[in-house]
Design a protein around this motif. Structure first.
Motif, PDB file in Angstrom:
ATOM      1  N   LEU A  36       0.834  -1.230   0.116  1.00  0.00           N
ATOM      2  CA  LEU A  36      -0.055   0.097  -0.024  1.00  0.00           C
ATOM      3  C   LEU A  36       0.819   1.280  -0.069  1.00  0.00           C
ATOM      4  O   LEU A  36       1.566   1.402   0.902  1.00  0.00           O
ATOM      5  N   TYR A  37       0.685   2.231  -0.976  1.00  0.00           N
ATOM      6  CA  TYR A  37       1.143   3.537  -1.112  1.00  0.00           C
ATOM      7  C   TYR A  37       0.388   4.656  -0.981  1.00  0.00           C
ATOM      8  O   TYR A  37      -1.010   4.348  -1.406  1.00  0.00           O
ATOM      9  N   GLU A  38       1.015   5.704  -0.530  1.00  0.00           N
ATOM     10  CA  GLU A  38      -0.119   6.992  -0.687  1.00  0.00           C
ATOM     11  C   GLU A  38       0.201   7.722  -1.971  1.00  0.00           C
ATOM     12  O   GLU A  38       1.481   7.591  -2.555  1.00  0.00           O
ATOM     13  N   GLY A  39      -0.789   8.377  -2.483  1.00  0.00           N
ATOM     14  CA  GLY A  39      -0.506   9.079  -3.656  1.00  0.00           C
ATOM     15  C   GLY A  39      -1.592  10.183  -3.745  1.00  0.00           C
ATOM     16  O   GLY A  39      -2.452  10.413  -3.121  1.00  0.00           O
ATOM     17  N   PHE A  69       7.782   6.729  -5.027  1.00  0.00           N
ATOM     18  CA  PHE A  69       7.780   5.355  -5.740  1.00  0.00           C
ATOM     19  C   PHE A  69       8.472   5.466  -7.155  1.00  0.00           C
ATOM     20  O   PHE A  69       8.231   6.519  -7.872  1.00  0.00           O
ATOM     21  N   PHE A  70       9.349   4.456  -7.362  1.00  0.00           N
ATOM     22  CA  PHE A  70      10.180   4.846  -8.844  1.00  0.00           C
ATOM     23  C   PHE A  70      10.221   3.436  -9.473  1.00  0.00           C
ATOM     24  O   PHE A  70      10.994   3.294 -10.424  1.00  0.00           O
ATOM     25  N   LYS A  71       9.289   2.599  -9.477  1.00  0.00           N
ATOM     26  CA  LYS A  71       9.296   1.463 -10.101  1.00  0.00           C
ATOM     27  C   LYS A  71       8.571   1.581 -11.508  1.00  0.00           C
ATOM     28  O   LYS A  71       7.538   2.335 -11.637  1.00  0.00           O
ATOM     29  N   ASN A  72       8.799   0.838 -12.322  1.00  0.00           N
ATOM     30  CA  ASN A  72       8.264   0.879 -13.640  1.00  0.00           C
ATOM     31  C   ASN A  72       6.954  -0.324 -13.682  1.00  0.00           C
ATOM     32  O   ASN A  72       7.142  -1.639 -13.591  1.00  0.00           O
ATOM     33  N   ILE A  73       5.834   0.177 -13.743  1.00  0.00           N
ATOM     34  CA  ILE A  73       4.639  -0.489 -13.402  1.00  0.00           C
ATOM     35  C   ILE A  73       3.709  -0.821 -14.719  1.00  0.00           C
ATOM     36  O   ILE A  73       2.562  -1.283 -14.714  1.00  0.00           O
TER      37      ILE A  73
END
Length: 312
Positions: free
Chosen positions: A233-236, A262-266
């Motif tokens: 779970l992330y905030e945004g 968050f720095f991932k390629n999704i």
């Protein structure tokens, strides 16, 4: 949970407690009905919930653009979480909609040994919603079942219903909608490639989300959200709108989320966006620089919002 594709698909002849409805929102009012269904089964009757797909409004008023609060799979998962053991998903067709309440109960009587029916405060059976609570009471003597009526639920003097929840989401009244649902309204979809405007022009990288076209999208604006990606779970911050400052000719609603830290390629992956609250309405700015500055303010405000939420 056992799922049956129609009434005809159901094969058990155990005495049962029965309820039916669309249960699109699976909101607090629906949960009261289900709680009664499970309680009245008394561990000796089979609790059965019958729902419809598609929504009757899609068939009876096809020209109106009806949008769902939950996809069928989302509805199924929520009903399973609550404790439903037997779920019948009855295809709703024009011919089915024309069944009279007597014809409908003849079908039910031939398939089920119904001992009790749990009825929502505004639930109706049969053609043109003719099967009111009073009609059901008459039929209960004919078919030998008991009927229990669940009182309507209100939240701050407003009736909790899927219709009122839809209206609240479209008006940006997210807090009331979430409370009435009993969970955060959720948008799920796959991350698709956009024009790269967030990263290159606005300098805030965003993920563009492709959402089911039948799903209701809340009012245009900026939202505080939480994002579920691979069970983390992330905030945004979420933007729903036309991006009028950048593309005045755009007429397609875009759903873009910026995930904090968050720095991932999704790309190509599915994410769930839990909408917590609206921060501001969509606005057209006089310049890109003014838009950039506002987005940074939005980000700060949303981080403060989540910080205060944790303290409370």
């Amino acid at each position: 949970m056992k799922i049956y594709s129609s009434i005809d698909d159901f094969s058990s002849f155990s005495p049962c407690v029965f309820t039916l409805g669309v249960f699109d929102g699976v909101h607090i009012g629906h949960r009261e009905i289900i709680k009664n269904l499970l309680f009245r089964s008394e561990h000796k009757y089979c609790p059965i919930l019958l729902t419809f797909n598609p929504h009757p409004r899609k068939i009876l008023t096809p020209k109106k653009n009806f949008l769902y609060l939950n996809s069928l799979n989302e509805r199924i998962n929520k009903l399973k979480e609550i404790g439903i053991k037997h779920l019948i998903i009855q295809p709703f067709t024009l011919s089915f909609s024309r069944l009279s309440i007597t014809d409908f109960f003849n079908i039910l009587h031939s398939k089920f040994k119904i001992k009790k029916i749990i009825n929502g405060h505004d639930a109706h059976f049969g053609r043109n919603r003719d099967g009111s609570y009073e009609e059901l009471k008459k039929l209960s003597h004919v078919y030998g079942f008991q009927i229990y009526r669940v009182s309507l639920c209100k939240l701050r003097k407003k009736i909790i219903s899927s219709t009122n929840i839809r209206k609240s989401l479209l008006l940006g009244n997210i807090r009331w909608a979430n409370e009435a649902l009993g969970y955060f309204y959720t948008i799920s979809g796959y991350v698709i490639k956009g024009k790269g405007i967030g990263k290159s022009i606005i300098r805030v990288p965003t993920a563009n989300i492709k959402v089911n076209s039948k799903k209701l999208i809340p009012k245009k604006g900026v939202y505080a959200v939480k994002i579920n990606y691979l069970n983390n779970l992330y905030e945004g911050m979420l933007n729903i709108g036309f991006n009028p400052t950048i593309d005045k000719k755009n007429k397609e609603i875009k759903i873009e989320v910026h995930i904090f830290d968050f720095f991932k390629n999704i790309y190509g992956n599915k994410i769930d966006i839990f909408i917590i609250d609206i921060i501001r309405n969509e606005k057209e700015f006089s310049s890109i620089q003014e838009l950039r500055e506002q987005i940074q303010k939005d980000k700060i405000n949303i981080k403060k919002f989540f910080s205060c939420e944790k303290k409370n």
